[in-house]
Write a protein that holds these residues in place. Sequence first.
Motif, PDB file in Angstrom:
ATOM      1  N   PRO A  17     -16.389  -3.733  -7.263  1.00 34.59           N
ATOM      2  CA  PRO A  17     -16.572  -3.555  -5.823  1.00 34.59           C
ATOM      3  C   PRO A  17     -17.408  -2.354  -5.402  1.00 34.59           C
ATOM      4  O   PRO A  17     -18.312  -2.496  -4.571  1.00 34.59           O
ATOM      5  N   GLN A  18     -17.128  -1.155  -5.955  1.00 34.18           N
ATOM      6  CA  GLN A  18     -17.857   0.007  -5.443  1.00 34.18           C
ATOM      7  C   GLN A  18     -19.351  -0.032  -5.776  1.00 34.18           C
ATOM      8  O   GLN A  18     -20.183   0.133  -4.876  1.00 34.18           O
ATOM      9  N   PRO A  19     -19.761  -0.254  -7.033  1.00 36.67           N
ATOM     10  CA  PRO A  19     -21.209  -0.335  -7.274  1.00 36.67           C
ATOM     11  C   PRO A  19     -21.869  -1.510  -6.559  1.00 36.67           C
ATOM     12  O   PRO A  19     -23.027  -1.409  -6.145  1.00 36.67           O
ATOM     13  N   ALA A  22      -9.421 -10.084   1.282  1.00 32.85           N
ATOM     14  CA  ALA A  22      -9.390  -8.895   2.139  1.00 32.85           C
ATOM     15  C   ALA A  22      -8.369  -7.859   1.705  1.00 32.85           C
ATOM     16  O   ALA A  22      -8.495  -6.677   2.053  1.00 32.85           O
ATOM     17  N   GLN A  23      -7.352  -8.265   0.946  1.00 34.83           N
ATOM     18  CA  GLN A  23      -6.298  -7.329   0.566  1.00 34.83           C
ATOM     19  C   GLN A  23      -6.476  -6.740  -0.834  1.00 34.83           C
ATOM     20  O   GLN A  23      -5.559  -6.071  -1.341  1.00 34.83           O
ATOM     21  N   ILE A  24      -7.614  -6.978  -1.455  1.00 37.55           N
ATOM     22  CA  ILE A  24      -7.837  -6.435  -2.798  1.00 37.55           C
ATOM     23  C   ILE A  24      -7.967  -4.908  -2.719  1.00 37.55           C
ATOM     24  O   ILE A  24      -8.814  -4.372  -1.992  1.00 37.55           O
ATOM     25  N   ASP A  25      -7.120  -4.207  -3.472  1.00 37.14           N
ATOM     26  CA  ASP A  25      -7.087  -2.739  -3.386  1.00 37.14           C
ATOM     27  C   ASP A  25      -8.439  -2.118  -3.709  1.00 37.14           C
ATOM     28  O   ASP A  25      -8.871  -1.161  -3.038  1.00 37.14           O
ATOM     29  N   GLU A  26      -9.124  -2.641  -4.734  1.00 35.47           N
ATOM     30  CA  GLU A  26     -10.398  -2.046  -5.140  1.00 35.47           C
ATOM     31  C   GLU A  26     -11.453  -2.165  -4.032  1.00 35.47           C
ATOM     32  O   GLU A  26     -12.308  -1.279  -3.898  1.00 35.47           O
ATOM     33  N   VAL A  27     -11.384  -3.235  -3.246  1.00 36.91           N
ATOM     34  CA  VAL A  27     -12.330  -3.397  -2.141  1.00 36.91           C
ATOM     35  C   VAL A  27     -12.038  -2.371  -1.050  1.00 36.91           C
ATOM     36  O   VAL A  27     -12.951  -1.717  -0.525  1.00 36.91           O
ATOM     37  N   ARG A  28     -10.772  -2.228  -0.696  1.00 37.34           N
ATOM     38  CA  ARG A  28     -10.410  -1.245   0.327  1.00 37.34           C
ATOM     39  C   ARG A  28     -10.805   0.166  -0.107  1.00 37.34           C
ATOM     40  O   ARG A  28     -11.315   0.960   0.693  1.00 37.34           O
ATOM     41  N   GLU A  29     -10.568   0.493  -1.378  1.00 37.49           N
ATOM     42  CA  GLU A  29     -10.927   1.814  -1.889  1.00 37.49           C
ATOM     43  C   GLU A  29     -12.436   2.029  -1.851  1.00 37.49           C
ATOM     44  O   GLU A  29     -12.912   3.133  -1.518  1.00 37.49           O
ATOM     45  N   ALA A  30     -13.211   0.983  -2.182  1.00 31.13           N
ATOM     46  CA  ALA A  30     -14.669   1.098  -2.169  1.00 31.13           C
ATOM     47  C   ALA A  30     -15.185   1.318  -0.750  1.00 31.13           C
ATOM     48  O   ALA A  30     -16.073   2.155  -0.519  1.00 31.13           O
ATOM     49  N   ARG A  73     -17.610   4.992   3.169  1.00 29.34           N
ATOM     50  CA  ARG A  73     -17.574   5.588   4.509  1.00 29.34           C
ATOM     51  C   ARG A  73     -17.552   7.110   4.414  1.00 29.34           C
ATOM     52  O   ARG A  73     -18.231   7.812   5.183  1.00 29.34           O
ATOM     53  N   LYS A  74     -16.774   7.643   3.458  1.00 28.37           N
ATOM     54  CA  LYS A  74     -16.734   9.092   3.273  1.00 28.37           C
ATOM     55  C   LYS A  74     -18.089   9.641   2.850  1.00 28.37           C
ATOM     56  O   LYS A  74     -18.426  10.794   3.145  1.00 28.37           O
ATOM     57  N   ASP A  75     -18.884   8.808   2.150  1.00 32.30           N
ATOM     58  CA  ASP A  75     -20.229   9.217   1.738  1.00 32.30           C
ATOM     59  C   ASP A  75     -21.236   9.151   2.883  1.00 32.30           C
ATOM     60  O   ASP A  75     -22.409   9.476   2.688  1.00 32.30           O
ATOM     61  N   GLY A  76     -20.803   8.692   4.051  1.00 29.81           N
ATOM     62  CA  GLY A  76     -21.682   8.686   5.211  1.00 29.81           C
ATOM     63  C   GLY A  76     -22.223   7.340   5.624  1.00 29.81           C
ATOM     64  O   GLY A  76     -23.016   7.239   6.572  1.00 29.81           O
ATOM     65  N   HIS A  77     -21.841   6.280   4.936  1.00 32.62           N
ATOM     66  CA  HIS A  77     -22.312   4.951   5.317  1.00 32.62           C
ATOM     67  C   HIS A  77     -21.552   4.443   6.534  1.00 32.62           C
ATOM     68  O   HIS A  77     -20.322   4.534   6.599  1.00 32.62           O
ATOM     69  N   ALA A  78     -22.294   3.908   7.474  1.00 32.09           N
ATOM     70  CA  ALA A  78     -21.691   3.289   8.658  1.00 32.09           C
ATOM     71  C   ALA A  78     -21.404   1.832   8.318  1.00 32.09           C
ATOM     72  O   ALA A  78     -22.285   0.972   8.400  1.00 32.09           O
ATOM     73  N   LEU A  79     -20.188   1.568   7.913  1.00 27.62           N
ATOM     74  CA  LEU A  79     -19.805   0.244   7.429  1.00 27.62           C
ATOM     75  C   LEU A  79     -18.552  -0.222   8.149  1.00 27.62           C
ATOM     76  O   LEU A  79     -17.510   0.435   8.089  1.00 27.62           O
TER      77      LEU A  79
END
Length: 306
Positions: free
Chosen positions: A110-112, A17-25, A30-36
């Motif tokens: 993480p992001q893709p 849960a604390q992986i930076d790349e996951v938090r950034e993704a 969310r900024k792209d409009g996904h309700a996550l």
Amino acid sequence: MAQSGNLARLIINGKSAQIDEVREAVTALRKDGHALDVRVTWEGGDGLRMVHEAAVEGVSRVIAGGGDGTVNEIVAGLMAVAPERRPTLGILPLGSANDFAHGVGLPLEPQPALELALSGHEHDVDVARLGEDCFINMATGGFGAEITTSTPVALKRLLGGGAYSLMGMLKAWRYQPYQGVLSWPDGELTTPLFLLAIGNGRQAGGGQCLAPAAKLDDGLLEVVAVRHFSSLHDMRQLLSEIERLPEDGEFVRTIRTPRLSFRSDTSFPLNLDGEPRHLKQFEVSLEPRAIKLSMPDTSELLNSSP
């Protein structure tokens, strides 16, 4: 494609849960409009409970964030939900091996990976049942299960899939085979087992492709039974056959079947998508196209297009 307005829930293993790349993704999507939204597991059973809560709340996609064990728990949670209420499954691979994700062809960054989990096409895929347990990828038994469960976690993280090969070399000559009887609708096999692989997916044990012809949507298990060897010459022959997986070799037997049963006089080590068991008998069957999985349309594990 999924609509970004639909609510998705990431259920992530607390260790990741604390992986930076996951938090950034998560933030970027969310900024792209996904309700996550995000839930973090703390102990065994949390994933099952969180999937149930997601289904009750009408969440459209549940994303398993973790390794093969986390995916296994989330699949079990989905299978406990009535079919008409099951959310689509997405996967964010965060384990040391990520065998299922590799086999499916999922992105590992993480992001893709999250983008695909949220917006990829939904494909109906089979789920295997073994008693009260479920698995989506593979069950391995005998030598394979012992190696997977005994490899130290720290070593797996340090060496990735190579750790399994290392432990295999250290343990191979001390391995004691299990006398077992395999039964399926078209046949029966009695043999001292070195390894048993029951594949809905293709690979286990940190990158070992044990069921190369397996498909997630064909209603069949690909079973590979490997007879025990007693000499270095036999071992070389066994390894040669594993490379080509003959239908009926001297050491390797390949079976394609919708169900399989096993019985033995002693407890047989079995590993279900990273979860260890010891059983004297069991039966595996497939529930065809039981869940929807967000995955690439070009995946080699698909038998048909959406």
